[in-house]
Each structure stands twice: as C-alpha cells, then as structure tokens.
Scaffold this active site. Structure first.
Site, PDB file in Angstrom:
ATOM      1  CB  CYS A 132      -0.911  -0.036   1.226  1.00 52.89           C
ATOM      2  SG  CYS A 132      -1.870   1.464   1.477  1.00 52.89           S
ATOM      3  CB  CYS A 135      -0.283   2.468   4.036  1.00 48.96           C
ATOM      4  SG  CYS A 135      -1.896   1.926   3.487  1.00 48.96           S
ATOM      5  CG  ASP A 136       3.483   1.227   4.451  1.00 51.72           C
ATOM      6  OD1 ASP A 136       3.412   1.735   5.576  1.00 51.72           O
ATOM      7  OD2 ASP A 136       2.939   0.151   4.166  1.00 51.72           O
TER       8      ASP A 136
HETATM    9  C1  LIG Z   1      -0.009  -4.200   5.209  1.00 45.14           C
HETATM   10  C2  LIG Z   1      -1.118  -3.187   5.184  1.00 45.14           C
HETATM   11  C3  LIG Z   1      -0.889  -1.924   5.666  1.00 45.14           C
HETATM   12  C4  LIG Z   1      -1.911  -0.975   5.661  1.00 45.14           C
HETATM   13  N1  LIG Z   1      -1.670   0.256   6.184  1.00 45.14           N
HETATM   14  C5  LIG Z   1      -2.671   1.159   6.241  1.00 45.14           C
HETATM   15  C6  LIG Z   1      -2.467   2.447   6.822  1.00 45.14           C
HETATM   16  O1  LIG Z   1      -1.367   2.768   7.270  1.00 45.14           O
HETATM   17  N2  LIG Z   1      -3.518   3.301   6.834  1.00 45.14           N
HETATM   18  C7  LIG Z   1      -4.744   2.984   6.328  1.00 45.14           C
HETATM   19  O2  LIG Z   1      -5.672   3.796   6.404  1.00 45.14           O
HETATM   20  N3  LIG Z   1      -4.960   1.778   5.759  1.00 45.14           N
HETATM   21  C8  LIG Z   1      -3.960   0.867   5.708  1.00 45.14           C
HETATM   22  N4  LIG Z   1      -4.162  -0.334   5.097  1.00 45.14           N
HETATM   23  C9  LIG Z   1      -5.445  -0.572   4.425  1.00 45.14           C
HETATM   24  C10 LIG Z   1      -6.544  -0.862   5.448  1.00 45.14           C
HETATM   25  O3  LIG Z   1      -6.119  -1.856   6.336  1.00 45.14           O
HETATM   26  C11 LIG Z   1      -7.791  -1.286   4.682  1.00 45.14           C
HETATM   27  O4  LIG Z   1      -8.154  -0.257   3.778  1.00 45.14           O
HETATM   28  C12 LIG Z   1      -8.959  -1.525   5.626  1.00 45.14           C
HETATM   29  O5  LIG Z   1      -8.629  -2.472   6.622  1.00 45.14           O
HETATM   30  C13 LIG Z   1     -10.161  -2.027   4.835  1.00 45.14           C
HETATM   31  O6  LIG Z   1     -11.207  -2.197   5.738  1.00 45.14           O
HETATM   32  P1  LIG Z   1     -12.471  -3.099   5.377  1.00 45.14           P
HETATM   33  O7  LIG Z   1     -13.273  -3.163   6.625  1.00 45.14           O
HETATM   34  O8  LIG Z   1     -13.079  -2.573   4.158  1.00 45.14           O
HETATM   35  O9  LIG Z   1     -11.891  -4.536   5.015  1.00 45.14           O
HETATM   36  P2  LIG Z   1     -10.883  -5.511   5.787  1.00 45.14           P
HETATM   37  O10 LIG Z   1      -9.964  -4.752   6.665  1.00 45.14           O
HETATM   38  O11 LIG Z   1     -10.315  -6.368   4.715  1.00 45.14           O
HETATM   39  O12 LIG Z   1     -11.842  -6.351   6.726  1.00 45.14           O
HETATM   40  C14 LIG Z   1     -12.667  -7.346   6.207  1.00 45.14           C
HETATM   41  C15 LIG Z   1     -13.205  -8.195   7.345  1.00 45.14           C
HETATM   42  O13 LIG Z   1     -14.162  -9.117   6.829  1.00 45.14           O
HETATM   43  C16 LIG Z   1     -13.882 -10.420   7.332  1.00 45.14           C
HETATM   44  N5  LIG Z   1     -14.435 -11.391   6.392  1.00 45.14           N
HETATM   45  C17 LIG Z   1     -14.054 -11.660   5.121  1.00 45.14           C
HETATM   46  N6  LIG Z   1     -14.850 -12.611   4.591  1.00 45.14           N
HETATM   47  C18 LIG Z   1     -15.757 -12.935   5.548  1.00 45.14           C
HETATM   48  C19 LIG Z   1     -16.836 -13.857   5.613  1.00 45.14           C
HETATM   49  N7  LIG Z   1     -17.142 -14.652   4.589  1.00 45.14           N
HETATM   50  N8  LIG Z   1     -17.549 -13.927   6.774  1.00 45.14           N
HETATM   51  C20 LIG Z   1     -17.243 -13.134   7.828  1.00 45.14           C
HETATM   52  N9  LIG Z   1     -16.233 -12.247   7.816  1.00 45.14           N
HETATM   53  C21 LIG Z   1     -15.499 -12.157   6.695  1.00 45.14           C
HETATM   54  C22 LIG Z   1     -12.364 -10.430   7.459  1.00 45.14           C
HETATM   55  O14 LIG Z   1     -11.944 -11.470   8.316  1.00 45.14           O
HETATM   56  C23 LIG Z   1     -12.146  -9.028   8.049  1.00 45.14           C
HETATM   57  O15 LIG Z   1     -12.410  -9.014   9.419  1.00 45.14           O
HETATM   58  C24 LIG Z   1      -3.174  -1.307   5.112  1.00 45.14           C
HETATM   59  C25 LIG Z   1      -3.407  -2.594   4.608  1.00 45.14           C
HETATM   60  C26 LIG Z   1      -2.402  -3.527   4.643  1.00 45.14           C
HETATM   61  C27 LIG Z   1      -2.666  -4.916   4.122  1.00 45.14           C
END
Ligand SMILES: Cc1cc2nc3c(=O)[nH]c(=O)nc-3n(C[C@H](O)[C@H](O)[C@H](O)COP(=O)(O)OP(=O)(O)OC[C@H]3O[C@@H](n4cnc5c(N)ncnc54)[C@H](O)[C@@H]3O)c2cc1C
Length: 306
Positions: A132, A135-136
């Site tokens: 990302c 992010c980094d």
């Molecule tokens: C290495 C890394 C570093 C990052 N650094 C940053 C940062 O510094 N700042 C920032 O703002 N963002 C950062 N991000 C991005 C950020 O983490 C994501 O944008 C954010 O977490 C997305 O949120 P979300 O809730 O949409 O999805 P996700 O965080 O992907 O959450 C999805 C959830 O759904 C659950 N799930 C999936 N399928 C199912 C199912 N069938 N049944 C039940 N549950 C399910 C998963 O287990 C998870 O809990 C980073 C991402 C990564 C990978």
C-alpha cells in the site's frame, strides 16, 4: 429464531464502524467475523487514522474490539458461507453451521492483496515488502524502490513513490500495461522512474531487510539482480464477496457496486469498505462507508415499517 435488524459481515474498519452506528441507532445487530480489525492487523505502522497515534494495527484492532464490547454488540466468531434471500429477510449461513436471520445485511468482507508467491515475499513483509503506497510511501524517502504490476494501482503507486524515493523501478511481466494511458505517461514523465517490461520477479533477497530483487528477463531468460531497498507489490486484489453471489451486481473486478448510501442492487443488502467499488483502500474510508451503511439501514428499516 431471532430476527436481527441487521447482520454485519466482517470485522474490519467498515464492519466495526457499521456496528457502532447500528447499535447506537438501537438496531438489533450481530457482527460475524473470525477476527476484529481486518487488514489493519497486518501492519505496525498506521500514521494516517485520525486520532490514533500509537501506530500499531494490532492495537487499533484491540480498541475496535473494546469499543464493540462496551457498546454490547453481539460478535459471532465465524465466517459467512452464504447469504440467502427469504421473502423480506436474509439468512446468513456460517461455515460452522450456525444461521442468522436479518431484515438487512451490511457486507464488509474486504479484500486482500494478490501475492507474487516468490521466496522472500512473506519473510520481508513489512520490512521492505509493502502492498500500500498510500500507507507506506513516507518510508521510501530518498530510497531506491520497485513497484511490481502493470495496472492502475501499480502506476498510481509509482506516481506517488516517485515524489518520495530517489529512484523507482516499475517492473511488469508483460510487454503492455492495463493501466490508463494518461497515467502511464504521467509516471514515465517522472525523471526518476524506470519502466521494465517483460521482466518477472523470481526472489526478494536481503538479510534483515530487503537488499535486492532477483529478476528474470522473460525474452532472453537471463537472470539478474537489482539492488532495491523497498518493493511494493501491486498485482491486484481478491474481493471477499463469494457469499453474495447471484444476489448483488459486481463489476469486472468482483467488487460490489454501491450507490452513495452504500445500497447494492438488492434492496436490504448494503456493502461498505474494500468489498465495494470504492477507488481508495484506506481504513478511514472503509470506516466512513460503514457508518453511512448503518445510517442508511436505519432509514431503510424505518421507511419499511411506516
Ligand atoms: C499491510 C497493510 C498496511 C496498511 N496500512 C494502512 C495504513 O497505514 N492506513 C490505512 O488507512 N490503511 C492501511 N491499510 C489498508 C486498510 O487496512 C484497509 O483499507 C482496511 O482495513 C479495509 O477495511 P475493510 O473493513 O473494508 O476490510 P478488511 O480490513 O479487509 O476487513 C474485512 C473483514 O471481513 C472479514 N471477512 C471476510 N470474509 C468474511 C466472511 N465470509 N464472513 C465473515 N467475515 C469475513 C475479514 O476477516 C475481516 O475481518 C493497510 C493494509 C495492509 C494490508
């Protein structure tokens, strides 16, 4: 079986935020997820989530969970296998066999980055290997970095990194790019970007941190080493939306199409965060969409009632 007002699928920033807003609207809410935090649990360096200055993603996940528990949100540790529409309700069937009935659903299953599957990728994740740039990128100041990929995400990353890093290599295994032409030209216009085509990454090398990439020229089959300190892998994402198959419209990337109230094409199913066709993957954006989804569910249920 109890009928919930809303079933929230996923415990990342979108799902957690949706649960907070739903609970405060006094909706009968259940959140189904194996863990609380989602992708933020994978990083130790969050510097752009307002009000959160501790940086550790695991810590942020702990705060999410604490807040849900203090509000009394029902959390079910499971994965949803399938969502079925039954009249005006929805049935969520979990992998461990449990089933939940809801008047509405907020799907927030998120997405994950595709991997190169080469040696060193897992070993150096977060220590030179990143997924990302938004992010980094600040970590790359005056460094030599590589971006792997040939689509818009790779070029957007290279465009940003070129403003921080001393040198950016964009490495793509094909001869042509999927990215928009204008974006490609903008990136090529940065004096410190070098584009390498028909080149594949075979290994990410280093001692404590990344030192170099082992690359293969796919035309000559020649292997060569490229010194870099950071590598950003931008080869696409997998959207976690299988359980909605046939129920909602998705785009060519499998992302759920939503309107500005997070409504999907199926009345009663809402979606938020990286499962949707939103262009920017950031925790704050997912959290914002989760809040909108919960407020829109409240209005949807109120209108249905009256
Ligand atoms: C290495 C890394 C570093 C990052 N650094 C940053 C940062 O510094 N700042 C920032 O703002 N963002 C950062 N991000 C991005 C950020 O983490 C994501 O944008 C954010 O977490 C997305 O949120 P979300 O809730 O949409 O999805 P996700 O965080 O992907 O959450 C999805 C959830 O759904 C659950 N799930 C999936 N399928 C199912 C199912 N069938 N049944 C039940 N549950 C399910 C998963 O287990 C998870 O809990 C980073 C991402 C990564 C990978």
């Amino acid at each position: 079986m109890e009928t919930y007002d809303v079933i929230i699928i996923g415990g990342g920033p979108a799902g957690v935020s949706a649960a907070i807003y739903a609970k405060r609207k006094l909706l009968r809410t259940v959140l189904i997820s194996k863990e609380i935090g989602g992708q933020v649990l994978l990083t130790s360096n969050i510097e752009n989530y307002p009000g959160f200055v501790e940086k550790s993603g695991i810590r942020l996940g702990e705060y999410f969970e604490q807040q849900l528990k203090e509000l009394g949100v029902e959390i079910v540790e499971d994965m949803v296998r399938e969502v079925r529409k039954e009249g005006n309700s929805f049935r969520a069937i979990c992998e461990e066999g449990r089933e939940f009935l809801g008047k509405s659903v907020i799907a927030t299953g998120g997405s994950s980055h595709k991997k190169l599957n080469v040696p060193g990728e897992g070993e150096f994740f977060g220590r030179g290997v990143y997924v990302c740039a938004t992010c980094d990128a600040p970590l790359t100041k005056n460094k030599t970095v590589a971006v792997v990929g040939g689509g818009n995400a790779a070029f957007q990353s290279a465009d940003l990194l070129a403003r921080y890093a001393a040198k950016v290599y964009l490495i793509h295994h094909r001869g042509e790019f999927r990215a928009d032409g204008l974006l490609v030209n903008r990136v090529k216009g940065h004096g410190n970007v070098e584009v390498m085509t028909n080149v594949a990454v075979r290994e990410i090398r280093g001692k404590d941190r990344v030192d170099s990439l082992l690359l293969e020229n796919l035309e000559s089959r020649r292997l060569f080493e490229l010194p870099v300190q950071k590598v950003f892998i931008e080869i696409g994402r997998e959207v976690k939306a299988d359980y909605l198959k046939g129920l909602v419209l998705t785009n060519q990337h499998g992302q759920v199409i939503v309107d500005r109230l997070q409504r999907t094409s199926c009345g009663g199913i809402f979606a938020a965060g990286e499962i949707t066709d939103l262009p920017y993957g950031q925790a704050i954006i997912s959290a914002g969409q989760g809040a909108v989804a919960a407020l829109a569910v409240f209005d949807y249920l109120s209108e249905k009632k009256s």
